[in-house]
Write a protein that holds these residues in place. Structure first.
Motif, PDB file in Angstrom:
ATOM      1  N   ILE A  48       7.251   2.705  -4.685  1.00  0.00           N
ATOM      2  CA  ILE A  48       5.976   2.038  -5.234  1.00  0.00           C
ATOM      3  C   ILE A  48       6.289   0.773  -5.093  1.00  0.00           C
ATOM      4  O   ILE A  48       4.942  -0.240  -4.043  1.00  0.00           O
ATOM      5  CB  ILE A  48       6.581   1.779  -6.608  1.00  0.00           C
ATOM      6  CG1 ILE A  48       5.871   3.162  -7.497  1.00  0.00           C
ATOM      7  CG2 ILE A  48       5.252   0.652  -7.011  1.00  0.00           C
ATOM      8  CD1 ILE A  48       6.396   2.992  -9.047  1.00  0.00           C
ATOM      9  N   GLY A  52       3.829  -1.213  -2.415  1.00  0.00           N
ATOM     10  CA  GLY A  52       3.295  -2.268  -2.758  1.00  0.00           C
ATOM     11  C   GLY A  52       3.146  -3.769  -1.376  1.00  0.00           C
ATOM     12  O   GLY A  52       1.944  -4.038  -1.218  1.00  0.00           O
ATOM     13  N   LEU A 211      -0.980  -4.811  -6.536  1.00  0.00           N
ATOM     14  CA  LEU A 211       0.204  -4.496  -6.109  1.00  0.00           C
ATOM     15  C   LEU A 211       1.256  -5.016  -6.253  1.00  0.00           C
ATOM     16  O   LEU A 211       2.258  -4.216  -6.520  1.00  0.00           O
ATOM     17  CB  LEU A 211      -0.137  -3.760  -4.436  1.00  0.00           C
ATOM     18  CG  LEU A 211      -1.251  -3.144  -4.702  1.00  0.00           C
ATOM     19  CD1 LEU A 211      -1.886  -2.712  -2.892  1.00  0.00           C
ATOM     20  CD2 LEU A 211      -0.903  -1.786  -4.837  1.00  0.00           C
ATOM     21  N   ALA A 215       5.543  -2.782  -7.980  1.00  0.00           N
ATOM     22  CA  ALA A 215       6.279  -2.933  -7.296  1.00  0.00           C
ATOM     23  C   ALA A 215       7.574  -3.996  -7.708  1.00  0.00           C
ATOM     24  O   ALA A 215       8.574  -2.872  -8.371  1.00  0.00           O
ATOM     25  CB  ALA A 215       5.945  -3.690  -5.184  1.00  0.00           C
ATOM     26  N   GLY A 244       0.990   2.197   2.663  1.00  0.00           N
ATOM     27  CA  GLY A 244       1.161   0.950   2.515  1.00  0.00           C
ATOM     28  C   GLY A 244       0.321   0.094   2.436  1.00  0.00           C
ATOM     29  O   GLY A 244      -1.539  -0.376   2.987  1.00  0.00           O
TER      30      GLY A 244
END
Length: 327
Positions: A48, A52, A211, A215, A244
């Motif tokens: 993540i 992100g 995002l 994160a 991403g």
């Protein structure tokens, strides 16, 4: 409204350049997400964070480019509205559910693409009619062919029943699109560049902030609440950043396609066809270089349906070169 910011004639190439960029970026996104799926399950916080960061970098760059164009054209200042804020939040829901759909172990790239694309193709003419827009025959035909291709891919496959988790993610995805396309159709799909630009900027700003929040929150939860150390694996975070970057660029160009002032049937058909073709290409590249399964015959048949749909929409675009956009 200055002449620089108002479109009086259709620009035939307007929607096709972002469609090409969208397809290339989505191919990289689908491939990198599939490649990193096991690591994403094992180290979700790291995935993540990387995803992100990558998406945030692309979205920040897009905002900078938009600001430069606005200053060069001396257009009106950016305006926040309740509609574009709500649409931005719906876009965040779409981003999160899209990534999750690609990470389920029992869902292939093709199946995820089929389910998500077919649903939005069904929604497009409904939203057009509810918004008072009449889809063209060519647009409906192209959407029908695209939908037939999705159904063809599903019927000829051997897919297991979907889990409750997958159905929940798809529900969030479709709800996000209903809200986003409905608001966009009402307020932004008009031949005024500043309005469309404001809408893009609002969605990009909200998505980028969301995002980064996800994160940071993921790291905080693992470190503080779960009391687990985050092990940095540079290979995993590197691929997550690429994932991403690809999705952020695809998101920007996909939004540009949706903001075309024509009916949603046309924009959605172009967008969905490009992403489905991207899925086929990703499957082929994965088979050739990453030891993924060989693309099935249904994938080649699906690509054929999508190419026909794109050709129909492209021919309509060329014929309408001299037509003025709806006011």
């Amino acid at each position: 409204m200055g002449a620089t910011y108002h479109d009086t004639l259709e620009r035939v190439g307007y929607v096709w350049r972002p469609a090409l960029h969208y397809g290339i970026a989505y191919t990289l996104f689908a491939l990198s997400t599939r490649y990193i799926r096991e690591d994403a399950y094992r180290m979700p916080a790291l995935f993540i964070a990387g995803f992100g960061l990558g998406a945030f970098l692309v979205l920040s760059w897009s905002l900078n480019q938009a600001a430069k164009r606005r200053r060069a054209r001396t257009g009106p200042s950016f305006r926040w509205t309740r509609a574009n804020i709500t649409s931005g939040l719906a876009a965040v829901a779409i981003i999160v559910s899209t990534v999750m759909a690609f990470l389920f172990e029992d869902v292939s790239i093709l199946l995820a693409l089929l389910l998500m694309r077919l649903g939005v193709l069904i929604l497009a003419p409904v939203i057009d009619l509810c918004s008072g827009r009449r889809p063209t025959r060519a647009g409906l035909l192209a959407a029908g062919i695209c939908g037939t291709g999705c159904a063809f891919g599903g019927i000829t496959g051997t897919f297991s029943p979907l889990s409750v988790s997958v159905m929940a993610v798809l529900s969030v995805y479709f709800t996000g699109y209903i809200i986003r396309l409905s608001l966009m159709t009402k307020y932004a799909k008009i031949p005024v560049r500043s309005t469309r630009g404001d809408w893009l900027v609002a969605e990009v700003k909200i998505s980028g902030l969301a995002l980064i929040y996800f994160a940071v929150a993921s790291f905080v939860r693992q470190l503080v609440l779960d009391h687990q150390a985050v092990i940095i694996e540079w290979r995993t975070i590197g691929i997550a950043i690429i994932c991403g970057l690809a999705y952020g660029y695809a998101f920007v160009n996909g939004t540009l396609i949706y903001l075309d002032w024509h009916e949603n049937v046309r924009a959605v058909t172009i967008n969905r066809s490009a992403s489905l073709l991207a899925g086929v290409v990703a499957s082929l590249v994965g088979w050739a270089f990453l030891e993924m399964p060989m693309p099935a015959g249904r994938e080649w048949g699906l690509a054929g349906f999508m190419i026909i749909a794109l050709l129909i929409v492209g021919a309509e675009s060329l014929k309408s070169e001299e037509k003025s956009p709806p006011h």
